[in-house]
Design an enzyme around this catalytic site. Structure first.
Site, PDB file in Angstrom:
ATOM      1  CB  SER A  67      -0.959  -0.033   1.195  1.00 48.88           C
ATOM      2  OG  SER A  67      -1.987   0.909   1.037  1.00 48.88           O
ATOM      3  CG  ASP A 102      -7.166  -4.216  -3.249  1.00 47.49           C
ATOM      4  OD1 ASP A 102      -7.931  -3.271  -3.589  1.00 47.49           O
ATOM      5  OD2 ASP A 102      -5.969  -4.054  -2.999  1.00 47.49           O
ATOM      6  CG  HIS A 118      -5.683  -2.446   0.390  1.00 49.15           C
ATOM      7  ND1 HIS A 118      -5.080  -2.382  -0.844  1.00 49.15           N
ATOM      8  CD2 HIS A 118      -5.020  -1.550   1.175  1.00 49.15           C
ATOM      9  CE1 HIS A 118      -4.100  -1.497  -0.821  1.00 49.15           C
ATOM     10  NE2 HIS A 118      -4.048  -0.974   0.387  1.00 49.15           N
TER      11      HIS A 118
END
Length: 244
Positions: free
Chosen positions: A144, A195, A222
């Site tokens: 991320s 995700d 995610h």
């Protein structure tokens, strides 16, 4: 009589010294062993480049930092915006890799400072971390938000990495496909099948890396490593074993 009093005085003095040592000893035992080292329930925190670094080891084992024999490349874990280096500790990832013979380290990324305000600053930061930790060509794991650090480092200094594991990182659209095609670092692209935003978006850009493989974690969002840690660990260890 004077001799008896003298002996009594010596006994009282000895008892007083023993009592004082008893009081001081616990405080000495709780002093940190060295500046920047913080033991923590079988794990160890260590300062590197003004940030916390954690490494996994079983109780009673020597620190992984000083192991002379490793199963493969070192592994450096970054973290997402809502997480810290402790995430990889709590998940058991650091201990798992340490038991498999890998030197695995997780660091805390700095907040918004002038030092990392630019891509060049973030590259310099990671370069300094690798030097401080004595890591030569590690595998860089980047979920991320940490893509803001990992991607510019990969594109500029990818030859310093043995491998790259992006987990739905941000910032992939900031670079042209031609930039990715120039990178020869072996890459495992990981994301959860639930995700539906960052995962597929990152894949569109990262698929231009010449030496990439894709692993989609089933029934995971995610932060796929939190949703399905066993599947994540299996994919990661499989990739690391290929790099030996």
């Amino acid at each position: 009589m004077p001799l008896a009093r003298s002996r009594l005085g010596l006994l009282l003095l000895g008892a007083l010294l023993t009592f004082l040592l008893y009081l001081l000893l616990p405080a000495a035992q709780h002093e940190p062993r060295s500046a920047g080292t913080r033991p923590d329930k079988g794990q160890r925190g260590r300062r590197a480049a003004n940030t916390t670094a954690r490494t996994g080891m079983a109780a009673g084992e020597p620190p992984v930092f000083y192991r002379e024999v490793s199963a493969g490349p070192d592994v450096l874990f970054l973290h997402g915006q809502a997480f810290t280096s402790r995430t990889w500790e709590a998940l058991g990832t650091l201990v798992l890799l340490a038991r498999e013979g890998y030197r695995a380290v997780a660091i805390d990324l700095p907040g918004r400072t002038m030092m990392v305000a630019t891509a060049q600053g973030r590259v310099a930061f990671l370069d300094h971390v690798l030097q401080e930790l004595g890591m030569r060509r590690p595998v860089l794991v980047s979920p991320s938000m940490s893509g803001r650090f990992a991607l510019p480092f990969l594109l500029v200094q990818g030859d310093q990495l043995a491998g790259f594991v992006p987990i739905a990182p941000v910032g992939t659209k900031d670079y042209a496909a031609e930039r990715y095609r120039q990178v020869q670092t072996p890459t495992l692209i990981l994301y959860g099948d639930r995700d539906t935003s960052l995962g597929p978006q990152a894949l569109q850009s990262l698929r231009h890396l010449p030496r990439h493989h894709v692993a989609v974690v089933p029934d995971a969002g995610h932060a796929c490593y939190l949703d399905k840690p066993e599947d994540f660990h299996q994919a990661l260890l499989g990739f690391l074993n290929q790099l030996k």
